[in-house]
Write a protein that holds these residues in place. Structure first.
Motif, PDB file in Angstrom:
ATOM      1  N   GLN A 174     -16.065   7.573  -2.339  1.00  0.00           N
ATOM      2  CA  GLN A 174     -16.120   6.149  -2.057  1.00  0.00           C
ATOM      3  C   GLN A 174     -17.109   5.487  -3.006  1.00  0.00           C
ATOM      4  O   GLN A 174     -18.248   5.924  -3.165  1.00  0.00           O
ATOM      5  CB  GLN A 174     -16.517   5.919  -0.607  1.00  0.00           C
ATOM      6  CG  GLN A 174     -15.566   6.529   0.389  1.00  0.00           C
ATOM      7  CD  GLN A 174     -14.167   5.979   0.235  1.00  0.00           C
ATOM      8  OE1 GLN A 174     -13.968   4.764   0.159  1.00  0.00           O
ATOM      9  NE2 GLN A 174     -13.192   6.871   0.200  1.00  0.00           N
ATOM     10  N   VAL A 221      -7.676   7.744   1.171  1.00  0.00           N
ATOM     11  CA  VAL A 221      -9.039   8.296   1.148  1.00  0.00           C
ATOM     12  C   VAL A 221      -9.081   9.744   0.682  1.00  0.00           C
ATOM     13  O   VAL A 221     -10.174  10.285   0.462  1.00  0.00           O
ATOM     14  CB  VAL A 221      -9.688   8.187   2.550  1.00  0.00           C
ATOM     15  CG1 VAL A 221      -9.916   6.726   2.924  1.00  0.00           C
ATOM     16  CG2 VAL A 221      -8.832   8.872   3.609  1.00  0.00           C
ATOM     17  N   GLY A 263     -14.436   4.976   8.273  1.00  0.00           N
ATOM     18  CA  GLY A 263     -15.259   4.432   7.194  1.00  0.00           C
ATOM     19  C   GLY A 263     -16.688   4.176   7.584  1.00  0.00           C
ATOM     20  O   GLY A 263     -17.559   4.077   6.709  1.00  0.00           O
ATOM     21  N   ARG A 295      -3.007   1.071   5.366  1.00  0.00           N
ATOM     22  CA  ARG A 295      -4.185   1.931   5.492  1.00  0.00           C
ATOM     23  C   ARG A 295      -4.684   2.316   4.111  1.00  0.00           C
ATOM     24  O   ARG A 295      -3.897   2.462   3.171  1.00  0.00           O
ATOM     25  CB  ARG A 295      -3.843   3.166   6.314  1.00  0.00           C
ATOM     26  CG  ARG A 295      -3.402   2.848   7.733  1.00  0.00           C
ATOM     27  CD  ARG A 295      -2.586   3.978   8.333  1.00  0.00           C
ATOM     28  NE  ARG A 295      -3.343   5.206   8.440  1.00  0.00           N
ATOM     29  CZ  ARG A 295      -2.799   6.388   8.793  1.00  0.00           C
ATOM     30  NH1 ARG A 295      -1.502   6.459   9.049  1.00  0.00           N
ATOM     31  NH2 ARG A 295      -3.552   7.459   8.866  1.00  0.00           N
ATOM     32  N   LYS A 296      -5.947   2.535   4.007  1.00  0.00           N
ATOM     33  CA  LYS A 296      -6.578   2.856   2.727  1.00  0.00           C
ATOM     34  C   LYS A 296      -6.411   4.336   2.410  1.00  0.00           C
ATOM     35  O   LYS A 296      -6.543   5.197   3.287  1.00  0.00           O
ATOM     36  CB  LYS A 296      -8.061   2.483   2.788  1.00  0.00           C
ATOM     37  CG  LYS A 296      -8.817   2.730   1.487  1.00  0.00           C
ATOM     38  CD  LYS A 296     -10.279   2.319   1.657  1.00  0.00           C
ATOM     39  CE  LYS A 296     -11.060   2.577   0.369  1.00  0.00           C
ATOM     40  NZ  LYS A 296     -12.496   2.196   0.523  1.00  0.00           N
ATOM     41  N   TYR A 320      -4.812   9.024   4.655  1.00  0.00           N
ATOM     42  CA  TYR A 320      -5.204   7.620   4.786  1.00  0.00           C
ATOM     43  C   TYR A 320      -6.284   7.493   5.852  1.00  0.00           C
ATOM     44  O   TYR A 320      -6.513   8.402   6.669  1.00  0.00           O
ATOM     45  CB  TYR A 320      -3.995   6.765   5.153  1.00  0.00           C
ATOM     46  CG  TYR A 320      -2.919   6.773   4.088  1.00  0.00           C
ATOM     47  CD1 TYR A 320      -3.013   5.923   2.989  1.00  0.00           C
ATOM     48  CD2 TYR A 320      -1.837   7.625   4.182  1.00  0.00           C
ATOM     49  CE1 TYR A 320      -2.038   5.936   2.001  1.00  0.00           C
ATOM     50  CE2 TYR A 320      -0.854   7.640   3.206  1.00  0.00           C
ATOM     51  CZ  TYR A 320      -0.964   6.796   2.111  1.00  0.00           C
ATOM     52  OH  TYR A 320      -0.005   6.820   1.143  1.00  0.00           O
ATOM     53  N   GLU A 321      -6.967   6.341   5.834  1.00  0.00           N
ATOM     54  CA  GLU A 321      -7.989   6.076   6.845  1.00  0.00           C
ATOM     55  C   GLU A 321      -7.335   6.084   8.231  1.00  0.00           C
ATOM     56  O   GLU A 321      -6.166   5.749   8.386  1.00  0.00           O
ATOM     57  CB  GLU A 321      -8.656   4.734   6.576  1.00  0.00           C
ATOM     58  CG  GLU A 321      -7.706   3.545   6.628  1.00  0.00           C
ATOM     59  CD  GLU A 321      -8.395   2.234   6.312  1.00  0.00           C
ATOM     60  OE1 GLU A 321      -9.644   2.236   6.204  1.00  0.00           O
ATOM     61  OE2 GLU A 321      -7.706   1.217   6.166  1.00  0.00           O
ATOM     62  N   ARG A 361       0.842  -1.198   0.000  1.00  0.00           N
ATOM     63  CA  ARG A 361       0.000   0.000   0.000  1.00  0.00           C
ATOM     64  C   ARG A 361       0.878   1.249   0.000  1.00  0.00           C
ATOM     65  O   ARG A 361       2.042   1.190   0.366  1.00  0.00           O
ATOM     66  CB  ARG A 361      -0.921   0.009   1.229  1.00  0.00           C
ATOM     67  CG  ARG A 361      -1.943  -1.125   1.222  1.00  0.00           C
ATOM     68  CD  ARG A 361      -2.868  -1.034   2.416  1.00  0.00           C
ATOM     69  NE  ARG A 361      -3.872  -2.087   2.405  1.00  0.00           N
ATOM     70  CZ  ARG A 361      -5.044  -1.986   1.781  1.00  0.00           C
ATOM     71  NH1 ARG A 361      -5.339  -0.866   1.113  1.00  0.00           N
ATOM     72  NH2 ARG A 361      -5.891  -2.981   1.808  1.00  0.00           N
TER      73      ARG A 361
END
Length: 240
Positions: free
Chosen positions: A239, A140, A191, A137-138, A158-159, A123
């Motif tokens: 999203q 965003v 989220g 982490r995603k 990131y999230e 990631r």
């Protein structure tokens, strides 16, 4: 021809040399006896001066080599004038130096295979994180600034919680902004409600959202955030 003998026994021709002996310069009287033709003796030659040079080798120097200064090799004992005799066999020969042994370079180590042969996907790394680390982490959203870099620079969000400040441990680090605190503010994304919330981390110069000084609250798309001397545009990722 009229040949006479001087008192020292030297025979010479008076028609050529007169009454003085050409060898010893002795005077010959008028009554000196003439020498018989067969009694003429060869004129003595002056003895050669012994050479003091060093002769090396097995052959004695010839008159020609003496005149040219040549060096001969002589194996005999020293001569009468003390010339140094050198035996070429006794001369030490230089020994060849052995070449140093150089070890061949070690072959490169093969890369360690990935367990199971699976493809690993990493990631994106958060801004300010240590190189080579994986956040897990995603991604965003972004904070984009133009006043620090004319062409623009984007910092990922990131999230979870993202810290903004001058300290290198922050997720979004702006080291050259002297008006920004070490840990100036934070942006939190969850989220479960898909919302971005900010909070001022007790900074010295405060956090401004759309030119308003606020301690905390919710961020909306394209809000203008000013921390220290840096202005960011908040850009969330929709999203799907």
């Amino acid at each position: 021809m009229s040949k006479v003998k001087c008192p020292n026994g030297h025979v010479f021709d008076t028609a050529i040399y007169g009454t003085n002996c050409p060898i010893c310069n002795a005077m010959v009287g008028a009554g000196a006896s003439a020498a018989a033709p067969d009694a003429a003796q060869p004129m003595p030659q002056p003895s050669p001066v012994p050479s003091a040079r060093t002769h090396i080798g097995g052959v004695a120097p010839s008159p020609l080599s003496e005149a040219q200064g040549a060096t001969q090799m002589v194996d005999a004992a020293p001569d009468a004038v003390g010339a140094t005799m050198v035996n070429p066999i006794a001369q030490p020969q230089p020994q060849a130096q052995p070449r140093p042994q150089v070890a061949p370079p070690a072959p490169p180590r093969p890369a360690a295979p990935v367990p199971g042969g699976r493809t690993m996907i990493r990631r994106p790394v958060a801004q300010g994180a240590q190189p080579g680390t994986v956040t897990g982490r995603k991604l965003v959203g972004f904070l984009v600034t133009y006043n620090r870099t004319p062409l623009g620079k984007a910092y990922p969000i990131y999230e979870g919680r993202n810290y903004v400040g001058r300290d290198a441990s922050c997720d979004i680090c702006v080291k050259d902004d002297t008006q920004m605190s070490g840990r100036h503010m934070s942006i939190l994304y969850r989220g479960v409600d898909n919302k971005f919330k900010f909070r001022d981390e007790q900074s010295s110069n405060g956090t401004f959202i759309n030119k308003e000084l606020l301690d905390d609250g919710e961020l909306n798309s394209y809000d203008i955030i000013r921390v220290g001397g840096t202005i960011f545009v908040f850009v969330p990722i929709p999203q799907i």
